[in-house]
Design a protein around this motif. Structure first.
Motif, PDB file in Angstrom:
ATOM      1  N   UNK A 125     -10.577  -0.717  -4.286  1.00 47.88           N
ATOM      2  CA  UNK A 125     -11.970  -0.955  -4.690  1.00 47.88           C
ATOM      3  C   UNK A 125     -12.697   0.382  -4.820  1.00 47.88           C
ATOM      4  N   UNK A 126     -13.431   0.613  -5.912  1.00 46.41           N
ATOM      5  CA  UNK A 126     -14.179   1.866  -6.062  1.00 46.41           C
ATOM      6  C   UNK A 126     -15.229   2.010  -4.957  1.00 46.41           C
ATOM      7  N   UNK A 127     -15.524   3.246  -4.625  1.00 45.34           N
ATOM      8  CA  UNK A 127     -16.549   3.540  -3.630  1.00 45.34           C
ATOM      9  C   UNK A 127     -17.559   4.498  -4.231  1.00 45.34           C
ATOM     10  N   UNK A 128     -18.604   4.782  -3.476  1.00 41.46           N
ATOM     11  CA  UNK A 128     -19.616   5.718  -3.943  1.00 41.46           C
ATOM     12  C   UNK A 128     -20.943   5.033  -4.176  1.00 41.46           C
ATOM     13  N   UNK A 129     -21.869   5.801  -4.663  1.00 42.23           N
ATOM     14  CA  UNK A 129     -23.230   5.292  -4.856  1.00 42.23           C
ATOM     15  C   UNK A 129     -23.279   4.157  -5.880  1.00 42.23           C
ATOM     16  N   UNK A 130     -22.581   4.367  -6.988  1.00 39.82           N
ATOM     17  CA  UNK A 130     -22.510   3.340  -8.033  1.00 39.82           C
ATOM     18  C   UNK A 130     -21.036   2.954  -8.191  1.00 39.82           C
ATOM     19  N   UNK A 131     -20.588   2.054  -7.341  1.00 41.55           N
ATOM     20  CA  UNK A 131     -19.157   1.704  -7.294  1.00 41.55           C
ATOM     21  C   UNK A 131     -18.828   0.713  -8.410  1.00 41.55           C
ATOM     22  N   UNK A 132     -18.658   1.228  -9.603  1.00 44.54           N
ATOM     23  CA  UNK A 132     -18.424   0.387 -10.775  1.00 44.54           C
ATOM     24  C   UNK A 132     -16.980  -0.113 -10.817  1.00 44.54           C
ATOM     25  N   UNK A 133     -16.828  -1.377 -11.203  1.00 49.45           N
ATOM     26  CA  UNK A 133     -15.508  -1.956 -11.399  1.00 49.45           C
ATOM     27  C   UNK A 133     -15.077  -1.930 -12.862  1.00 49.45           C
ATOM     28  N   UNK A 134     -15.762  -1.158 -13.672  1.00 51.09           N
ATOM     29  CA  UNK A 134     -15.466  -1.146 -15.110  1.00 51.09           C
ATOM     30  C   UNK A 134     -14.016  -0.800 -15.401  1.00 51.09           C
ATOM     31  N   UNK A 135     -13.484   0.197 -14.714  1.00 50.96           N
ATOM     32  CA  UNK A 135     -12.091   0.587 -14.962  1.00 50.96           C
ATOM     33  C   UNK A 135     -11.132  -0.522 -14.539  1.00 50.96           C
ATOM     34  N   UNK A 136     -11.472  -1.239 -13.473  1.00 47.92           N
ATOM     35  CA  UNK A 136     -10.582  -2.277 -12.961  1.00 47.92           C
ATOM     36  C   UNK A 136     -10.573  -3.525 -13.839  1.00 47.92           C
ATOM     37  N   UNK A 137     -11.648  -3.748 -14.607  1.00 44.73           N
ATOM     38  CA  UNK A 137     -11.669  -4.961 -15.422  1.00 44.73           C
ATOM     39  C   UNK A 137     -10.610  -4.924 -16.525  1.00 44.73           C
ATOM     40  N   UNK A 138     -10.094  -3.723 -16.829  1.00 43.26           N
ATOM     41  CA  UNK A 138      -8.990  -3.618 -17.779  1.00 43.26           C
ATOM     42  C   UNK A 138      -7.777  -4.414 -17.287  1.00 43.26           C
ATOM     43  N   UNK A 139      -7.485  -4.316 -15.995  1.00 45.18           N
ATOM     44  CA  UNK A 139      -6.352  -5.063 -15.437  1.00 45.18           C
ATOM     45  C   UNK A 139      -6.560  -6.568 -15.608  1.00 45.18           C
TER      46      UNK A 139
ATOM     47  N   UNK B 170     -27.879   2.597  -1.355  1.00 43.74           N
ATOM     48  CA  UNK B 170     -29.153   3.288  -1.231  1.00 43.74           C
ATOM     49  C   UNK B 170     -29.033   4.364  -0.158  1.00 43.74           C
ATOM     50  N   UNK B 171     -29.385   5.583  -0.514  1.00 39.91           N
ATOM     51  CA  UNK B 171     -29.368   6.698   0.423  1.00 39.91           C
ATOM     52  C   UNK B 171     -30.774   6.933   0.971  1.00 39.91           C
ATOM     53  N   UNK B 172     -30.896   7.609   2.108  1.00 39.39           N
ATOM     54  CA  UNK B 172     -32.224   7.839   2.690  1.00 39.39           C
ATOM     55  C   UNK B 172     -33.196   8.523   1.735  1.00 39.39           C
ATOM     56  N   UNK B 173     -32.676   9.341   0.851  1.00 32.97           N
ATOM     57  CA  UNK B 173     -33.563  10.069  -0.069  1.00 32.97           C
ATOM     58  C   UNK B 173     -34.034   9.209  -1.244  1.00 32.97           C
ATOM     59  N   UNK B 174     -33.431   8.046  -1.434  1.00 31.50           N
ATOM     60  CA  UNK B 174     -33.797   7.186  -2.559  1.00 31.50           C
ATOM     61  C   UNK B 174     -35.152   6.524  -2.302  1.00 31.50           C
ATOM     62  N   UNK B 175     -36.006   6.582  -3.288  1.00 32.15           N
ATOM     63  CA  UNK B 175     -37.306   5.909  -3.212  1.00 32.15           C
ATOM     64  C   UNK B 175     -37.262   4.667  -4.098  1.00 32.15           C
ATOM     65  N   UNK B 176     -37.494   3.517  -3.499  1.00 32.18           N
ATOM     66  CA  UNK B 176     -37.503   2.270  -4.264  1.00 32.18           C
ATOM     67  C   UNK B 176     -38.843   2.142  -4.965  1.00 32.18           C
ATOM     68  N   UNK B 177     -38.774   2.000  -6.288  1.00 30.51           N
ATOM     69  CA  UNK B 177     -39.965   1.939  -7.122  1.00 30.51           C
ATOM     70  C   UNK B 177     -40.081   0.573  -7.783  1.00 30.51           C
ATOM     71  N   UNK B 178     -41.286   0.151  -8.054  1.00 29.87           N
ATOM     72  CA  UNK B 178     -41.508  -1.053  -8.859  1.00 29.87           C
ATOM     73  C   UNK B 178     -41.944  -0.601 -10.244  1.00 29.87           C
TER      74      UNK B 178
END
Length: 302
Positions: free
Chosen positions: A103-117, A232-240
């Motif tokens: 399973x991909x990890x990281x801030x934006x753990x996209x499964x785009x590459x895995x959907x090929x399988x 979400x990291x501590x430095x991320x500011x959630x905006x509306x």
């Protein structure tokens, strides 16, 4: 709307319907890849024009990463039910378990590459010899290299040097056992063409394409929706912010654009004024490298 513009949309529509009928005539087991996004919704509308009052000669197929926008999934199910066509859903999460994928990890753990399988497994499961999709040449430079009938080898791989000539609307669908063709009926359309056609045909779309309030974070100038699928990291500011989406991929890799466009005419005015393609402005996964899309396609991505 001018007569010229009406005629131009008619020409695009006619070409796409011709391609759909070529697929029905040349292939035994085609499929229409359908995600609930505007391009695949347009494909369904064109297929209705090509084959009604008969049934589609193919099922609708969605490769579900599990990171989709709920609005798109709801619309997908409602549309398939309303037109009475078969919808096949195969989940990347099941493929991860079955194949013991990482399973991909990281801030934006996209499964785009895995959907090929998952896509390749689905093609093998049903014996699909052609998969119809909503890619357009104006979206991204790798897609601009595609022919309308794009041959893939027995491993799902794409070689841009093996593209066949397509002269006078003649499409060669002959393939060897194990090969597959990806078909792009709206390849010659632009984003603006799609929206003008949606307006003309009064095609319904998910609400996500129109301005709405959403919680986002600003990541390197891109507005990414807050969801359970990003970190979400501590430095991320959630905006509306009041935003809309130009393209609808996964919540992990698709950014919104600030917009007050609540109707199709407003969206068309915005698109006319922009100088950036929808993927170029909003798809995080295409920015991994200069050739990110082409690399994925060579490995079997749609």
């Amino acid at each position: 709307m001018s007569k010229y513009h009406t005629d131009y949309l008619d020409q695009l529509e006619s070409e796409s319907i011709h391609i759909f009928r070529e697929v029905a005539g040349q292939f035994e087991h085609p499929a229409l890849l359908f995600s609930g996004g505007k391009d695949s919704i347009t494909l369904v509308h064109l297929a209705l024009k090509a084959f009604r009052p008969g049934k589609f000669p193919f099922p609708l197929v969605h490769i579900d990463t599990g990171h989709n926008f709920p609005e798109a999934l709801s619309f997908r199910d409602e549309l398939a039910a309303s037109i009475g066509e078969k919808l096949v859903v195969r989940k990347v999460e099941d493929t991860i378990r079955k194949r013991h994928l990482t399973e991909p990890t990281g801030k934006f753990a996209s499964r785009n590459a895995l959907q090929t399988f998952t896509l390749l497994d689905t093609i093998e499961e049903f014996g699909f010899d052609a998969c119809i999709g909503g890619a357009r040449r104006d979206e991204e430079k790798a897609r601009a290299k595609e022919r309308i009938f794009s041959v893939r080898d027995e491993f799902g791989g794409w070689d841009p040097k093996r593209q066949r000539p397509e002269l006078w609307n003649t499409y060669n669908g002959r393939i060897r056992k194990g090969e597959n063709v990806r078909v792009f009926p709206i390849s010659n359309w632009t984003e603006l063409d799609i929206w003008n056609y949606i307006r003309r045909e009064q095609i319904a779309l998910p609400s996500i394409y129109f301005a709405h309030d959403r919680e986002v974070i600003d990541y390197q100038g891109q507005l990414v929706a807050v969801s359970p699928f990003i970190r979400l990291d501590p430095a991320d500011e959630v905006l509306s912010r009041r935003v809309r989406y130009r393209t609808v991929g996964d919540m992990t890799c698709t950014a919104a654009v600030e917009s007050s466009a609540s109707g199709i005419d407003d969206i068309i005015r915005e698109i006319t004024a922009t100088r950036t393609s929808e993927r170029g402005e909003t798809r995080i996964d295409d920015k991994v490298s200069e050739a990110a899309m082409e690399d994925r396609k060579k490995n079997g991505y749609f």
